[in-house]
Design an enzyme around this catalytic site. Structure first.
Site, PDB file in Angstrom:
ATOM      1  N   ASP A 137      -1.018 -45.096  43.646  1.00  0.00           N
ATOM      2  CA  ASP A 137      -1.775 -43.987  43.077  1.00  0.00           C
ATOM      3  C   ASP A 137      -1.226 -43.807  41.661  1.00  0.00           C
ATOM      4  OD1 ASP A 137      -3.414 -41.891  42.494  1.00  0.00           O
ATOM      5  OD2 ASP A 137      -3.004 -40.775  44.325  1.00  0.00           O
TER       6      ASP A 137
HETATM    7  C1  BGC Z   1      -5.662 -39.471  42.480  1.00  0.00           C
HETATM    8  C2  BGC Z   1      -6.404 -40.724  42.919  1.00  0.00           C
HETATM    9  C3  BGC Z   1      -7.191 -41.266  41.758  1.00  0.00           C
HETATM   10  C4  BGC Z   1      -6.219 -41.558  40.622  1.00  0.00           C
HETATM   11  C5  BGC Z   1      -6.894 -42.113  39.394  1.00  0.00           C
HETATM   12  C6  BGC Z   1      -4.837 -39.701  41.229  1.00  0.00           C
HETATM   13  O1  BGC Z   1      -4.344 -38.497  40.735  1.00  0.00           O
HETATM   14  O2  BGC Z   1      -4.817 -39.039  43.528  1.00  0.00           O
HETATM   15  O3  BGC Z   1      -7.248 -40.442  43.991  1.00  0.00           O
HETATM   16  O4  BGC Z   1      -7.900 -42.405  42.132  1.00  0.00           O
HETATM   17  O5  BGC Z   1      -5.595 -40.343  40.246  1.00  0.00           O
HETATM   18  O6  BGC Z   1      -7.640 -41.134  38.770  1.00  0.00           O
END
Ligand code: BGC
Length: 726
Positions: free
Chosen positions: A224
């Site tokens: 993530d």
């Molecule tokens: C979120 C993800 C997301 C990623 C990219 C993170 O803060 O938890 O779900 O895909 O950011 O934006």
């Protein structure tokens, strides 16, 4: 894939992004960069020169969010939505869409519940798999997220989800497992949080032991965004690609670790091979042009299919068009619809349908007017109040504090109800809201969730009966937040959240404690009625030989006057088990469309795993022989047909030792025979007096020696164990 020609520095650079959304390129070796972009309910694509805004992306179709799409219980529809997102990704040159999210709704308070399908793992797995298949049918990869136990936003970057192995296996992992093993997503995204004290990004048991070794995942694990804390530990655990880049810190750490031997170069090579395979897969993608009109039409159909009619007293819905009919429309969301959630999933919609306009267009003969206050209502035949949660209380990044509608909305509803005009409430919210405090003021309640950009026209379709509602709840609506099984163990303290309710999440918990709810899991009405008949359960094969095959069949008939869709649900229970089990668990569902008077027979397959629990004592899925209840119905609390079946299975033999209890020895035929031979059938009356036997059964054999009257002596113990067969 050959990585020998790459230097360690090049390989380190490939294992981390080169920009927020792009992987690194190595032009001298013809290795291209690929782009990842957010989903999950539409594309949030930010080209390199359009990243000034933290969130805003290029226009794309905003489909219903997962809490809505999940409520359709329609896998085919989820696949269609996935494919449409895939086409838009292809049109933008995006290789991987970051979704779907299949975390379980452990609590209604989770700020990100709108991005997740359900409180139930079976349903989450089925809907998520369909979305992945649809997306990947367009040669665009999915990123299944957030792996694992990412069930709250409070302290999401560092909280430790403390969850026992059985709960993890039965509740929090099965959706991932099903999707990985059947839909084969190209990538899996690790979660931010820790699981039992170890960051998911460097959790070897999760990222390698379970994901790869057990489930056979051969794709790429991506972090993530910002989830990596120790790049080398993460790579050793099985995390291939870190996103986004971090000013060279991770690259250097990897190069140094290879140089000093703390990271085997083979491990780095394997991660780079996975990245290169992903780049290869992405190369097969053909350019596309998205038909945005067709996608808007799909978004409208999906939104309508996802709406859940919670109540409909006196058949106030559907609203039939007629001259002389006056419909008063209230609530800010009638003109400014809330159709998606805030955070990384926010889509810049291509257009937005306004509920008020759509309703007026759908009722051309009637008078449809916007009422600014309750008094503007009076005189109307029906009032439609658009209520729901404002974005400020429900978003990625934080959890809700309660499950109530804003007080001013409830006050408006009460004032309208006081005029005597029947009120239809239309709800727009991403996660369950409490209805019990105001439900009695309404004639009908239609839960739209966050229905995407076409929610306005879709709600008009359902309110007027152009489309019969067919959504069903994927999460229980409790009477009070305090009834929710996780209530006392949320959001945790001092860096830990204890999943103290264990497997009793959602309806599993409400049912086990026999707690009244406002609307149960699986509930949803439509404009016709269905009856259930002819339950037939056949059991074939053998659990011991791994061939157990159970088939459940039932007939469903539309007994009403209109066409409609029913979601037939199959629940399984194990009333007598050696561990505490939920009274019933969803193990099958199917959505059928029937005209008036039509009937159909639905069938569901069940396998041994569907009857099993995860045993901690005998690690693995365990099927205990005995009776199981099979129930088919319209919700978890509206079971229309049920049967009991008996399944034979041989339990793995628990090795007996001197610390096994008397009860365990007596339950084992060989152990019981040896005890009887050693101390005699009555053991000085011990075996004859049920009260004494019950008291002594939990005592380990070596402690029984202390009770001389039992006749068990120290000298006997080792001999008893030695004489056990095997
Ligand atoms: C979120 C993800 C997301 C990623 C990219 C993170 O803060 O938890 O779900 O895909 O950011 O934006």
């Amino acid at each position: 894939m050959d990585v020998d020609h790459l230097t360690v520095a090049q390989k380190a650079a490939l294992s981390i992004g080169s920009s927020v959304w792009d992987t690194a390129a190595v032009p001298e070796h013809d290795i291209e960069s690929i782009t990842l972009s957010d989903g999950p309910h539409g594309l949030r694509y930010q080209p390199a020169d359009e990243q000034d805004d933290l969130i805003k992306g290029r226009p794309a179709t905003c489909f219903p969010t997962a809490s809505a799409l999940g409520s359709s219980w329609d896998e085919g529809l989820a696949a269609e939505v996935g494919a449409a997102i895939g086409v838009e990704a292809r049109a933008s040159g995006v290789a991987v869409v970051l979704g779907p999210g299949v975390n379980i709704k452990r609590t209604p308070l989770c700020g990100r519940n709108f991005e997740y399908f359900s409180e139930d793992p079976f349903l989450s797995g089925r809907m998520g798999a369909a979305l992945v298949e649809g997306l990947q049918s367009q040669q665009v990869g999915a990123s299944l997220k957030h792996f694992a136990a990412n069930n709250q936003e409070t302290e999401r970057l560092r909280i430790s989800a403390d969850v026992d192995e059985r709960t993890l296996r039965e509740i929090y992992l099965p959706a991932f497992e099903h999707i990985v093993t059947t839909a084969r997503p190209w990538t899996v995204m690790c979660a931010y949080n820790k699981v039992n004290g170890t960051f998911a990004s460097q959790h070897r048991e999760l990222l390698t032991g379970i994901l790869r070794d057990e489930w056979g995942f051969d794709g790429l694990v991506v972090s993530d965004w910002g989830a990596v804390h120790d790049r080398v530990a993460a790579m050793i655990a099985g995390l291939d690609l870190e996103m986004p880049p971090n000013t060279g810190i991770s690259d250097r750490a990897v190069v140094e670790a290879v140089a000093d031997g703390s990271l085997a170069e083979d491990v780095l090579d394997e991660s780079v091979r996975r990245l290169l395979r992903l780049v290869e897969q992405a190369r097969e993608r053909k350019p596309a042009t998205a038909d945005l009109d067709a996608h808007h039409t799909l978004a409208r159909r999906a939104a309508a299919e996802s709406m859940v009619l919670l109540k409909n007293d006196g058949g106030v819905l559907p609203i039939a068009d007629s001259a002389g009919l006056t419909v008063a429309v209230l609530g800010e969301m009638a003109t400014v619809p809330r159709y998606q959630g805030a955070g990384s999933s926010l889509v810049s919609a291509t257009r937005v349908d306004i509920p008020l306009d759509a309703l007026a267009a759908a009722l051309p003969a009637a008078t449809v007017r916007l009422a600014g206050s309750a008094s503007d209502v009076s005189g109307a035949d029906v009032a439609v109040a658009f209520l729901g949660l404002p974005p400020a209380v429900e978003s990625e990044g934080f959890d809700r504090a309660d499950i109530d509608l804003p007080a001013d909305q409830v006050a408006l509803l009460e004032a309208v109800a006081a005029t005597g005009v029947p009120v239809v409430v239309v709800l727009c919210n991403g996660s369950a809201v409490r209805t019990s405090t105001w439900d009695h003021h309404t004639a009908a309640v239609l839960e739209c969730w966050l229905g995407g950009q076409a929610v306005g026209s879709a709600v008009a379709d359902v309110l007027t009966g152009a489309v019969a509602p067919s959504g069903r709840l994927t999460e229980t609506i409790p009477l009070r937040l305090q009834d929710s099984p996780s209530f006392l163990n949320f959001p945790g303290e001092e860096g830990h959240v204890r999943y103290g309710e264990g497997v009793f999440v959602g309806y599993r918990g409400f049912d086990a404690s026999d707690t009244a709810v406002a609307y149960p899991f699986g509930h949803g009405l439509t404009y016709t009625e269905f009856t259930y008949s002819a339950l037939d359960v056949s059991v074939a094969g053998s659990a011991d030989e791994g061939t157990l095959a159970i088939t459940v069949a039932a007939t469903v008939t539309n007994t009403g006057a209109r066409a409609g869709q029913e979601v037939v649900q199959l629940y399984v229970g194990d009333p007598v088990a050696s561990v505490a089990r939920p009274p019933r668990e969803l193990k099958g569902f199917t959505k059928v469309r029937l005209g008036p008077g039509e009937h159909t027979t639905v069938t569901f397959p069940l396998a041994a795993r569907d009857l099993s629990f995860w045993s901690i004592a005998k690690p693995g899925w365990l099927l205990e022989p005995g009776e199981f209840t099979i129930a088919v119905g319209a919700s978890s609390r509206d079971l229309r047909l049920s049967a009991t079946i008996t399944v034979d299975a041989t339990l793995p033999r628990q090795p007996l030792t001197v610390t096994s209890t008397l009860g365990e020895w007596l339950a084992d035929p060989a152990g019981a025979a040896l005890i009887a031979a050693a101390v005699g059938d009555s053991a000085n009356g011990l075996f004859e007096d049920q009260g004494t036997l019950r008291m002594m059964a939990p005592v380990p054999l070596d402690k029984l020696v202390l009770f001389q009257g039992t006749g068990v002596t120290r000298a006997m113990l080792d001999e008893l164990v030695a004489r056990l067969p095997g």
